[in-house]
Design a protein around this motif. Structure first.
Motif, PDB file in Angstrom:
ATOM      1  N   MET A  18       0.831  -1.211   0.000  1.00  0.00           N
ATOM      2  CA  MET A  18       0.000   0.000   0.000  1.00  0.00           C
ATOM      3  C   MET A  18       0.865   1.260   0.000  1.00  0.00           C
ATOM      4  SD  MET A  18      -3.018  -1.040  -0.339  1.00  0.00           S
ATOM      5  CE  MET A  18      -3.954   0.430  -0.040  1.00  0.00           C
ATOM      6  N   ALA A  19       1.964   1.237   0.735  1.00  0.00           N
ATOM      7  CA  ALA A  19       2.871   2.382   0.770  1.00  0.00           C
ATOM      8  C   ALA A  19       3.465   2.631  -0.609  1.00  0.00           C
ATOM      9  CB  ALA A  19       3.975   2.155   1.798  1.00  0.00           C
ATOM     10  N   GLN A  20       3.855   1.569  -1.293  1.00  0.00           N
ATOM     11  CA  GLN A  20       4.397   1.705  -2.654  1.00  0.00           C
ATOM     12  C   GLN A  20       3.348   2.278  -3.608  1.00  0.00           C
ATOM     13  OE1 GLN A  20       7.582   1.470  -3.594  1.00  0.00           O
ATOM     14  NE2 GLN A  20       7.972   1.141  -1.427  1.00  0.00           N
ATOM     15  N   GLN A  21       2.101   1.886  -3.458  1.00  0.00           N
ATOM     16  CA  GLN A  21       1.034   2.419  -4.299  1.00  0.00           C
ATOM     17  C   GLN A  21       0.840   3.911  -4.062  1.00  0.00           C
ATOM     18  OE1 GLN A  21      -2.565   0.164  -3.762  1.00  0.00           O
ATOM     19  NE2 GLN A  21      -1.780  -1.623  -4.868  1.00  0.00           N
ATOM     20  N   VAL A  22       0.870   4.324  -2.812  1.00  0.00           N
ATOM     21  CA  VAL A  22       0.711   5.736  -2.478  1.00  0.00           C
ATOM     22  C   VAL A  22       1.873   6.544  -3.058  1.00  0.00           C
ATOM     23  CG1 VAL A  22       0.704   7.418  -0.581  1.00  0.00           C
ATOM     24  CG2 VAL A  22      -0.697   5.343  -0.437  1.00  0.00           C
ATOM     25  N   ILE A  23       3.081   6.026  -2.946  1.00  0.00           N
ATOM     26  CA  ILE A  23       4.257   6.715  -3.500  1.00  0.00           C
ATOM     27  C   ILE A  23       4.126   6.833  -5.014  1.00  0.00           C
ATOM     28  CG2 ILE A  23       6.743   6.496  -3.903  1.00  0.00           C
ATOM     29  CD1 ILE A  23       6.876   5.249  -1.032  1.00  0.00           C
ATOM     30  N   ALA A  24       3.727   5.757  -5.675  1.00  0.00           N
ATOM     31  CA  ALA A  24       3.571   5.782  -7.135  1.00  0.00           C
ATOM     32  C   ALA A  24       2.493   6.779  -7.546  1.00  0.00           C
ATOM     33  CB  ALA A  24       3.244   4.382  -7.651  1.00  0.00           C
ATOM     34  N   SER A  28       2.336  10.811  -9.988  1.00  0.00           N
ATOM     35  CA  SER A  28       1.599  10.969 -11.243  1.00  0.00           C
ATOM     36  C   SER A  28       1.341  12.451 -11.514  1.00  0.00           C
ATOM     37  CB  SER A  28       0.281  10.200 -11.204  1.00  0.00           C
ATOM     38  OG  SER A  28      -0.696  10.921 -10.488  1.00  0.00           O
ATOM     39  N   PRO A  29       1.318  12.861 -12.783  1.00  0.00           N
ATOM     40  CA  PRO A  29       1.052  14.263 -13.116  1.00  0.00           C
ATOM     41  C   PRO A  29      -0.290  14.761 -12.581  1.00  0.00           C
ATOM     42  CG  PRO A  29       1.895  13.097 -15.033  1.00  0.00           C
ATOM     43  CD  PRO A  29       1.642  12.068 -13.965  1.00  0.00           C
ATOM     44  N   TRP A  30      -1.314  13.909 -12.638  1.00  0.00           N
ATOM     45  CA  TRP A  30      -2.622  14.347 -12.176  1.00  0.00           C
ATOM     46  C   TRP A  30      -2.597  14.652 -10.686  1.00  0.00           C
ATOM     47  CZ3 TRP A  30      -6.200  13.103  -8.517  1.00  0.00           C
ATOM     48  CH2 TRP A  30      -7.434  13.745  -8.625  1.00  0.00           C
ATOM     49  N   VAL A  31      -1.997  13.793  -9.876  1.00  0.00           N
ATOM     50  CA  VAL A  31      -1.946  14.014  -8.429  1.00  0.00           C
ATOM     51  C   VAL A  31      -1.136  15.265  -8.119  1.00  0.00           C
ATOM     52  CG1 VAL A  31      -1.107  13.100  -6.219  1.00  0.00           C
ATOM     53  CG2 VAL A  31      -2.384  11.627  -7.776  1.00  0.00           C
ATOM     54  N   ARG A  32      -0.042  15.461  -8.818  1.00  0.00           N
ATOM     55  CA  ARG A  32       0.760  16.676  -8.594  1.00  0.00           C
ATOM     56  C   ARG A  32      -0.050  17.929  -8.923  1.00  0.00           C
ATOM     57  NH1 ARG A  32       6.242  16.211  -7.700  1.00  0.00           N
ATOM     58  NH2 ARG A  32       7.004  14.084  -7.769  1.00  0.00           N
ATOM     59  N   TYR A  33      -0.785  17.886 -10.043  1.00  0.00           N
ATOM     60  CA  TYR A  33      -1.640  19.019 -10.417  1.00  0.00           C
ATOM     61  C   TYR A  33      -2.693  19.255  -9.326  1.00  0.00           C
ATOM     62  CZ  TYR A  33      -5.445  21.577 -12.574  1.00  0.00           C
ATOM     63  OH  TYR A  33      -6.444  22.476 -12.815  1.00  0.00           O
ATOM     64  N   TYR A  34      -3.359  18.176  -8.913  1.00  0.00           N
ATOM     65  CA  TYR A  34      -4.426  18.247  -7.925  1.00  0.00           C
ATOM     66  C   TYR A  34      -3.916  18.822  -6.608  1.00  0.00           C
ATOM     67  CZ  TYR A  34      -8.088  16.604  -4.755  1.00  0.00           C
ATOM     68  OH  TYR A  34      -9.064  16.531  -3.798  1.00  0.00           O
ATOM     69  N   MET A  35      -2.768  18.375  -6.163  1.00  0.00           N
ATOM     70  CA  MET A  35      -2.227  18.824  -4.883  1.00  0.00           C
ATOM     71  C   MET A  35      -1.760  20.287  -4.931  1.00  0.00           C
ATOM     72  SD  MET A  35      -2.808  16.328  -2.961  1.00  0.00           S
ATOM     73  CE  MET A  35      -1.952  16.725  -1.464  1.00  0.00           C
ATOM     74  N   ASN A  36      -1.424  20.777  -6.116  1.00  0.00           N
ATOM     75  CA  ASN A  36      -0.942  22.151  -6.250  1.00  0.00           C
ATOM     76  C   ASN A  36      -2.017  23.122  -6.717  1.00  0.00           C
ATOM     77  OD1 ASN A  36       1.829  21.797  -5.471  1.00  0.00           O
ATOM     78  ND2 ASN A  36       2.101  20.666  -7.381  1.00  0.00           N
ATOM     79  N   TYR A  37      -3.202  22.623  -7.028  1.00  0.00           N
ATOM     80  CA  TYR A  37      -4.276  23.459  -7.556  1.00  0.00           C
ATOM     81  C   TYR A  37      -4.808  24.403  -6.483  1.00  0.00           C
ATOM     82  CZ  TYR A  37      -8.714  24.909  -9.542  1.00  0.00           C
ATOM     83  OH  TYR A  37      -9.766  25.660 -10.000  1.00  0.00           O
ATOM     84  N   ASP A  38      -4.929  25.660  -6.827  1.00  0.00           N
ATOM     85  CA  ASP A  38      -5.500  26.668  -5.940  1.00  0.00           C
ATOM     86  C   ASP A  38      -6.864  27.057  -6.499  1.00  0.00           C
ATOM     87  OD1 ASP A  38      -6.201  28.810  -4.358  1.00  0.00           O
ATOM     88  OD2 ASP A  38      -4.510  30.079  -4.956  1.00  0.00           O
TER      89      ASP A  38
END
Length: 128
Positions: A18-24, A28-38
């Motif tokens: 599960m930890a490896q899945q969360v890291i992967a 991802s580009p989508w998660v990075r976008y989502y986490m940085n979206y204001d």
């Protein structure tokens, strides 16, 4: 839930997987976008009546950190009809919850809290 945990023979191996899945996922580009979206610049463009709903127990978008901030951004940009409501005992999915943690999602009823639906109903009715 305990019944699910009982079905996992290698808990350490499962936790590692599960930890490896969360890291992967976090790479991802989508998660990075989502986490940085204001969302504030987009919210300032909304000029129609708006209903902002929050769950009191939401740990992903906490009402205490977001409700006033979002409402004030919209009102400050000229929206004269913004309502923010925090639904008591509700999590991020507007289910009645105990802690609000995503780990309890599987053990909760798969339905919205009545207060969530009532808030939407009452807000829509008031728009008339």
């Amino acid at each position: 839930p305990e019944n699910i945990q009982a079905q996992i023979p290698d808990k350490e191996g499962y936790a590692g997987m599960m930890a490896q899945q969360v890291i992967a996922q976090s790479k991802s580009p989508w998660v990075r976008y989502y986490m940085n979206y204001d969302p504030l610049p987009t919210l300032t463009k909304v000029k129609c009546p708006a209903l902002l709903l929050f769950g009191e127990l939401d740990v992903q978008v906490p009402s205490s950190q977001n409700s006033d901030l979002m409402k004030n951004a919209m009102v400050g940009a000229g929206n004269k009809n913004v309502t923010a409501i925090t639904i008591k005992k509700a999590n991020h999915l507007f289910q009645e919850a105990t802690t609000g943690s995503p780990t309890e999602y599987a053990s909760l009823k798969k339905e919205f809290t009545p207060e969530f639906l009532n808030a939407i109903h009452d807000w829509l009715k008031a728009l008339k």
